[in-house]
Design a protein around this motif. Structure first.
Motif, PDB file in Angstrom:
ATOM      1  N   PRO A 182      -8.741   1.794  -4.050  1.00  0.00           N
ATOM      2  CA  PRO A 182      -8.354   1.891  -5.464  1.00  0.00           C
ATOM      3  C   PRO A 182      -9.169   2.969  -6.169  1.00  0.00           C
ATOM      4  N   PHE A 183      -8.572   3.685  -7.114  1.00  0.00           N
ATOM      5  CA  PHE A 183      -7.158   3.884  -7.368  1.00  0.00           C
ATOM      6  C   PHE A 183      -6.892   5.379  -7.376  1.00  0.00           C
ATOM      7  N   ASN A 184      -5.642   5.762  -7.122  1.00  0.00           N
ATOM      8  CA  ASN A 184      -5.204   7.122  -7.358  1.00  0.00           C
ATOM      9  C   ASN A 184      -3.845   7.033  -8.045  1.00  0.00           C
ATOM     10  N   GLN A 185      -3.879   7.081  -9.350  1.00  0.00           N
ATOM     11  CA  GLN A 185      -2.712   6.919 -10.213  1.00  0.00           C
ATOM     12  C   GLN A 185      -1.976   5.594  -9.971  1.00  0.00           C
ATOM     13  N   PRO A 186      -2.623   4.475 -10.291  1.00  0.00           N
ATOM     14  CA  PRO A 186      -1.970   3.170 -10.155  1.00  0.00           C
ATOM     15  C   PRO A 186      -0.786   3.062 -11.099  1.00  0.00           C
ATOM     16  N   THR A 187       0.137   2.178 -10.743  1.00  0.00           N
ATOM     17  CA  THR A 187       1.383   2.082 -11.496  1.00  0.00           C
ATOM     18  C   THR A 187       1.563   0.749 -12.219  1.00  0.00           C
ATOM     19  N   ASN A 188       1.388  -0.376 -11.527  1.00  0.00           N
ATOM     20  CA  ASN A 188       1.617  -1.675 -12.164  1.00  0.00           C
ATOM     21  C   ASN A 188       0.745  -2.761 -11.545  1.00  0.00           C
ATOM     22  N   LEU A 189       0.628  -3.869 -12.262  1.00  0.00           N
ATOM     23  CA  LEU A 189      -0.156  -5.031 -11.834  1.00  0.00           C
ATOM     24  C   LEU A 189       0.638  -6.293 -12.101  1.00  0.00           C
ATOM     25  N   THR A 190       0.460  -7.288 -11.219  1.00  0.00           N
ATOM     26  CA  THR A 190       0.988  -8.620 -11.475  1.00  0.00           C
ATOM     27  C   THR A 190      -0.062  -9.647 -11.080  1.00  0.00           C
ATOM     28  N   LEU A 191       0.103 -10.871 -11.586  1.00  0.00           N
ATOM     29  CA  LEU A 191      -0.854 -11.952 -11.347  1.00  0.00           C
ATOM     30  C   LEU A 191      -0.219 -13.073 -10.554  1.00  0.00           C
ATOM     31  N   ALA A 192      -0.967 -13.631  -9.627  1.00  0.00           N
ATOM     32  CA  ALA A 192      -0.590 -14.871  -8.952  1.00  0.00           C
ATOM     33  C   ALA A 192      -1.043 -16.048  -9.826  1.00  0.00           C
ATOM     34  N   PRO A 193      -0.475 -17.239  -9.636  1.00  0.00           N
ATOM     35  CA  PRO A 193      -0.935 -18.401 -10.410  1.00  0.00           C
ATOM     36  C   PRO A 193      -2.429 -18.667 -10.275  1.00  0.00           C
ATOM     37  N   SER A 194      -3.027 -18.275  -9.146  1.00  0.00           N
ATOM     38  CA  SER A 194      -4.462 -18.450  -8.924  1.00  0.00           C
ATOM     39  C   SER A 194      -5.308 -17.508  -9.773  1.00  0.00           C
ATOM     40  N   GLY A 195      -4.660 -16.514 -10.394  1.00  0.00           N
ATOM     41  CA  GLY A 195      -5.389 -15.490 -11.126  1.00  0.00           C
ATOM     42  C   GLY A 195      -5.655 -14.249 -10.300  1.00  0.00           C
ATOM     43  N   GLU A 196      -5.349 -14.301  -8.993  1.00  0.00           N
ATOM     44  CA  GLU A 196      -5.505 -13.104  -8.161  1.00  0.00           C
ATOM     45  C   GLU A 196      -4.559 -12.004  -8.659  1.00  0.00           C
ATOM     46  N   MET A 197      -5.030 -10.769  -8.581  1.00  0.00           N
ATOM     47  CA  MET A 197      -4.302  -9.625  -9.098  1.00  0.00           C
ATOM     48  C   MET A 197      -3.798  -8.758  -7.954  1.00  0.00           C
ATOM     49  N   PHE A 198      -2.553  -8.326  -8.070  1.00  0.00           N
ATOM     50  CA  PHE A 198      -1.947  -7.429  -7.098  1.00  0.00           C
ATOM     51  C   PHE A 198      -1.537  -6.159  -7.832  1.00  0.00           C
ATOM     52  N   VAL A 199      -1.955  -5.017  -7.295  1.00  0.00           N
ATOM     53  CA  VAL A 199      -1.754  -3.735  -7.967  1.00  0.00           C
ATOM     54  C   VAL A 199      -1.010  -2.774  -7.048  1.00  0.00           C
ATOM     55  N   THR A 200       0.042  -2.148  -7.564  1.00  0.00           N
ATOM     56  CA  THR A 200       0.672  -1.036  -6.858  1.00  0.00           C
ATOM     57  C   THR A 200      -0.050   0.248  -7.258  1.00  0.00           C
ATOM     58  N   ASP A 201      -0.501   0.963  -6.245  1.00  0.00           N
ATOM     59  CA  ASP A 201      -1.267   2.199  -6.421  1.00  0.00           C
ATOM     60  C   ASP A 201      -0.391   3.308  -5.870  1.00  0.00           C
ATOM     61  N   GLY A 202       0.447   3.928  -6.751  1.00  0.00           N
ATOM     62  CA  GLY A 202       1.602   4.603  -6.230  1.00  0.00           C
ATOM     63  C   GLY A 202       1.723   6.095  -6.348  1.00  0.00           C
ATOM     64  N   TYR A 203       1.383   6.684  -7.489  1.00  0.00           N
ATOM     65  CA  TYR A 203       1.679   8.109  -7.649  1.00  0.00           C
ATOM     66  C   TYR A 203       0.769   8.992  -6.806  1.00  0.00           C
ATOM     67  N   GLY A 204      -0.487   8.569  -6.612  1.00  0.00           N
ATOM     68  CA  GLY A 204      -1.393   9.347  -5.783  1.00  0.00           C
ATOM     69  C   GLY A 204      -1.854   8.602  -4.557  1.00  0.00           C
ATOM     70  N   ASN A 205      -1.297   7.420  -4.318  1.00  0.00           N
ATOM     71  CA  ASN A 205      -1.678   6.582  -3.188  1.00  0.00           C
ATOM     72  C   ASN A 205      -0.409   5.953  -2.628  1.00  0.00           C
ATOM     73  N   ALA A 206      -0.527   5.133  -1.611  1.00  0.00           N
ATOM     74  CA  ALA A 206       0.636   4.479  -1.014  1.00  0.00           C
ATOM     75  C   ALA A 206       0.242   3.076  -0.583  1.00  0.00           C
ATOM     76  N   ARG A 207      -0.363   2.330  -1.542  1.00  0.00           N
ATOM     77  CA  ARG A 207      -0.924   1.038  -1.169  1.00  0.00           C
ATOM     78  C   ARG A 207      -0.722  -0.021  -2.245  1.00  0.00           C
ATOM     79  N   VAL A 208      -0.867  -1.256  -1.789  1.00  0.00           N
ATOM     80  CA  VAL A 208      -1.009  -2.415  -2.671  1.00  0.00           C
ATOM     81  C   VAL A 208      -2.423  -2.944  -2.497  1.00  0.00           C
ATOM     82  N   HIS A 209      -3.096  -3.248  -3.602  1.00  0.00           N
ATOM     83  CA  HIS A 209      -4.443  -3.800  -3.565  1.00  0.00           C
ATOM     84  C   HIS A 209      -4.420  -5.222  -4.139  1.00  0.00           C
TER      85      HIS A 209
END
Length: 336
Positions: free
Chosen positions: A138-165
């Motif tokens: 993380p990160f190179n131009q991240p795009t969006n984030l969402t939350l799991a019910p546990s509070g864990e965060m998932f991030v798409t790192d897309g414009y300069g990367n090709a990963r989910v964190h």
């Protein structure tokens, strides 16, 4: 194209998913304009938060479109994504700053993921996602984030990367997955992300025109492919997936005028299409689009959609500055 003769409203959808489309739903304060509604989300009180690439980045409206407040002036390099947590705090993705800020509804910064102005190394050249050589941290131009019910965060790192964190609720990086490519678990601009009630992580793999589905541990499960360059996904309480598809007309170095333009699609939890409208033939119409980018559904089933009208359309000479960037679709209740 022109808005001179465009209607104010239009009925769209079909079956159990019929809506009144409105392209002039919100009211701005005198002298203000909405530059580009890159993100839109709704809190527990059905207040609508718009992340705008203009002088007032966070705009707040009630569900009737009345202006409530604004904040965030001079705080962001380039707004991109918004997510509202169950406690009504906001996660705002600033792609060119390489950070995600966690804010109270009135604009107090609680914490930041990433380091301001510092991009990870992925081999990308001139911020062109087509040149990414490898997945990076993380990160190179991240795009969006969402939350799991546990509070864990998932991030798409897309414009300069090709990963989910994946991060813990406390912000600790737990794992990352993805590399550039077209195969399972590979990405060509991971742009949007959402989690359904079964815990499946859906990633809008935009330039591969698919939604990839993963376990919370990053295990590839499945993909949906009847989609045209998806930008974001939202799940309602019944696990219906609402997808903002930018299509092949705007925001691409390879326009395909004979294929679909921007559209909105609704699927059931198994990927069966329930309703779809748009296509980009006339983006000035209330039920059509130039460049859908973000989507949210409120407690009454109404849909809000933000478009990157300026960067994907106006700057490319496809539409004028009067083309809508924020739309509302009010659910029409069935009558016997």
């Amino acid at each position: 194209m022109s808005s001179d003769h465009a209607p104010v409203t239009e009925i769209v959808g079909g079956g159990d998913f019929v809506y009144q489309a409105c392209a002039t739903w919100h009211q701005m304060p005198a002298g203000w304009t909405l530059t580009e509604a890159v993100g839109v989300a709704v809190d527990s009180r059905d207040r609508v938060f718009v992340f705008d690439r203009g002088p007032h980045p966070v705009l707040i409206f009630d569900r009737e479109g009345n202006f409530i407040d604004a904040w965030g002036e001079e705080q962001f390099v380039r707004p991109h994504g918004i997510w509202i947590a169950p406690d009504d705090t906001l996660y705002l993705t600033d792609d060119l700053d390489h950070t995600i800020g966690h804010y109270t509804p009135d604009g107090k910064l609680l914490r930041t993921l990433g380091t301001s102005g510092q991009a990870s190394e992925t081999g990308v050249v001139n911020r062109d996602y087509r040149t990414i050589q490898r997945g990076g941290p993380p990160f190179n131009q991240p795009t969006n984030l969402t939350l799991a019910p546990s509070g864990e965060m998932f991030v798409t790192d897309g414009y300069g990367n090709a990963r989910v964190h994946k991060f813990s609720a406390d912000g600790e990086l737990l794992l990352s997955w993805g590399e550039p490519g077209t195969g399972p678990g590979q990405f060509n601009l991971p742009h949007g992300i959402a989690i359904d009630s079964r815990g499946r992580v859906f990633v809008a793999d935009r330039e591969n025109s698919r939604l990839q589905i993963f376990s919370p541990e990053g295990e590839y499960l499945d993909e949906w492919t009847e989609i045209a360059r998806p930008c974001q996904i939202f799940f309602d309480a019944d696990d219906r997936a609402y997808v903002a598809e930018v299509g092949y007309h705007a925001g691409t170095p390879d326009p395909r005028p004979d294929e679909t333009g921007g559209r909105l699609s609704i699927f059931d939890s198994d990927g069966n299409l329930l309703a779809r409208w748009g296509g980009g033939k006339d983006p000035y119409q209330p039920g059509d689009f130039i460049a859908p980018h973000d989507i949210w559904v409120d407690s009454r089933g109404d849909i809000y959609l933000g478009e990157v009208t300026d960067s994907a359309g106006v700057q490319r000479g496809m539409v004028g500055a009067d083309c809508p960037s924020l739309r509302k679709f009010t659910k029409v209740l069935a009558t016997d």
